[in-house]
Design a protein around this motif. Sequence first.
Motif, short mmCIF file in Angstrom:
data_model
loop_
_atom_site.label_atom_id
_atom_site.label_comp_id
_atom_site.label_asym_id
_atom_site.label_seq_id
_atom_site.Cartn_x
_atom_site.Cartn_y
_atom_site.Cartn_z
N THR A 132 -9.03 28.64 22.96
CA THR A 132 -9.96 28.95 22.11
C THR A 132 -9.34 28.98 20.48
N ASP A 133 -10.20 29.29 19.50
CA ASP A 133 -9.85 29.57 18.32
C ASP A 133 -8.61 30.15 17.94
N ILE A 134 -7.62 29.60 17.26
CA ILE A 134 -6.55 30.54 16.96
C ILE A 134 -6.81 30.91 15.59
N LYS A 135 -6.96 32.45 15.25
CA LYS A 135 -6.98 32.82 14.07
C LYS A 135 -5.94 32.51 12.96
N VAL A 136 -6.32 32.18 11.79
CA VAL A 136 -5.31 31.73 10.81
C VAL A 136 -4.26 32.91 10.49
N GLY A 137 -5.18 34.11 10.41
CA GLY A 137 -4.20 35.44 9.90
C GLY A 137 -3.13 35.65 11.30
N VAL A 138 -3.25 35.02 12.48
CA VAL A 138 -2.23 35.35 13.45
C VAL A 138 -1.05 34.37 13.11
N LEU A 139 -1.38 33.17 12.68
CA LEU A 139 -0.51 32.06 12.44
C LEU A 139 0.40 32.64 11.15
N THR A 140 -0.13 33.18 10.27
CA THR A 140 0.66 33.43 9.00
C THR A 140 1.47 34.72 9.23
N SER A 141 1.12 35.60 10.13
CA SER A 141 1.75 36.89 10.75
C SER A 141 2.95 36.32 11.53
N LEU A 142 2.80 35.17 12.68
CA LEU A 142 3.55 34.80 13.30
C LEU A 142 4.81 34.06 12.46
N ILE A 143 4.58 33.56 11.34
CA ILE A 143 5.53 33.00 10.52
C ILE A 143 6.09 33.92 9.68
#
Lengths: 260, 340
Positions: B308-319
């Motif tokens: 499924t789509d990964i949300k870009v906000g998830v990625l910025t939070s993960l980093i």
Amino acid sequence: MNPTAFLTARHLDVALGGRKVLRDVSFAWPRRQFVALVGPNGAGKTTLLRALAGLIDSSGTILIGDDTLTDLSLRQRALRFGYLPQGHVVHWPLPVRDVVALGRYPHGATDPDRLAPRDRDAVARAMSATAITEFGDRRVTELSGGERSRVALARVLALEAPVVLADEPTASLDPRYQLDVMRTLRVAADQGMLVIVVTHDLGLAARFADRVLVLSGGCLVAEGPPAEALSDQMIGDVFRVTTYRAEHERAAIIVPWAGL
Amino acid sequence: MVTTIAARRRTLTTTALVAVVIVLALASLGTGPVRMSPLTVLDALAGGGSDVQQIIVREIRLPRAILALAIGAILGLSGAALQGLLRNPLASPSLFGAPQSAAFGAVLIIALGLADIRSYALPAAAIAMAFLSVFVLLAVAGRSAGLLLLILAGLAISSLAGAATALALNLSPNPFAALEISFWLLGSLDDRSFRHVMLALPFIIAGAIVLMSQRAAFRALSLGEETAQSLGVHVGRLRLLVIAGVALGVGGAVAVAGTIGFIGLIAPHLMRPLIGHDPARLLIPSALTGAALLLAADIAVRIIPSTTDIKVGVLTSLIGVPFFLYLILRERRALSGGVA
């Protein structure tokens, strides 16, 4: 009032948080003077400096040159008063030269990379007067307390304002730096500035100042040449100490000796 | 004109950043189900290539790339401006709850049926809530607030706004509530059109202009509020302008992309070793770094293989969150002292 007066206060009152911190303080000082502001802790010395710089509200009248302080804009006030607060705080590790260049901010020189020749000269003069030219590229956070105090002083001198207000510029400095700072301010006064310095060191006040203003409990209790304002009687009344006096190289030495 | 080594390095860094942003923007236009080389992308942009290529690049991917660039830039700029205002390297819009509050404003408007996702009421509400949140934060924390106080107040505000957003969506008769919650709380740039660009860009540009206009004052503020005032800076007015600028930019960004966190925190930190700590000089490099970070993150979510789509906000939070922990570690002394 004194016709040559440059800075005049009339019936100055300041209340902070509902409490009166300064009561009915009046004086008139010309330029080319070194004034020491002395008094016990909590006497209102810092409050008086802040009121003169227009940083806090006061009632009464403050005249600077031909103008009333309250008629001046923030920028016009900034051009008339160089204000050196206690502590010499710099929140970021900026290069020394940029900190000194902030002294030219009120002149419209807001970018230290693009200083007009006039501003660059003023910065260079201030840095040479305080002997910090050699570490212009270092960060203020890398300097010792004494060096940082000279940077702060250079920032205020670079403004080239007619009045300098310095709040305990010698606090926590070793003897050599204390003398350096006082001598630099003395030179500024001799060159035409009105220099007003808060200090707890009665000896330095007696030696360097032309006039001394003694505050106690928010009231002006003495104002005059050091010999008058710092009499044994006055120091005993205000600071509750006895004094030892001497003379060296024709300058007065005052040493607080014992509690009363 | 005196050009010091430091000044040359600043110019070089900024130039390099511009180049990185351009390359990433081209890469973003080339990334998706149909991969395209930068040359094909440029050709399609200029009106060449096949009709399909033109539509993919100019109508599907261009708005997304523009939004990633503009939103990343305003987040980086807002972070640098807040850090300058508060003389505090841990300040950032997302730690202060501004995007979360903006998202709540937008969600409230939708839930109340006052607007659809194409009306200007949406960014207006987001901006109003972002303004309110930063204003409340600075009022609660006080004039010379320490690190700890600001972060605690920010935590409270962002938690409240997040909960309020979830509640508003839960209570609304929207069958896609769960999906919507994830969009507003996590942020995404999927399927954005030029309509969204028109919705957000004016506010982002206005916010950027307001923040940039105050840059010299940030440098004066390095000496503390009272000294800055003695130099002629209207400190009260500056605070209001910065809050307004951050609210305009972040509110506009959130209205079309949801909350995208941590870019405002990271961007100025990445730039300090190269640019120095001068809060005025950090603004533009931080904006460019923010743009590069969000463009890169938005490319990454499209090329990371997933069902499924990964949300870009998830990625910025993960980093961003580990980076935040690292900063806390570095600032531990100041934090435990409780003073900034």
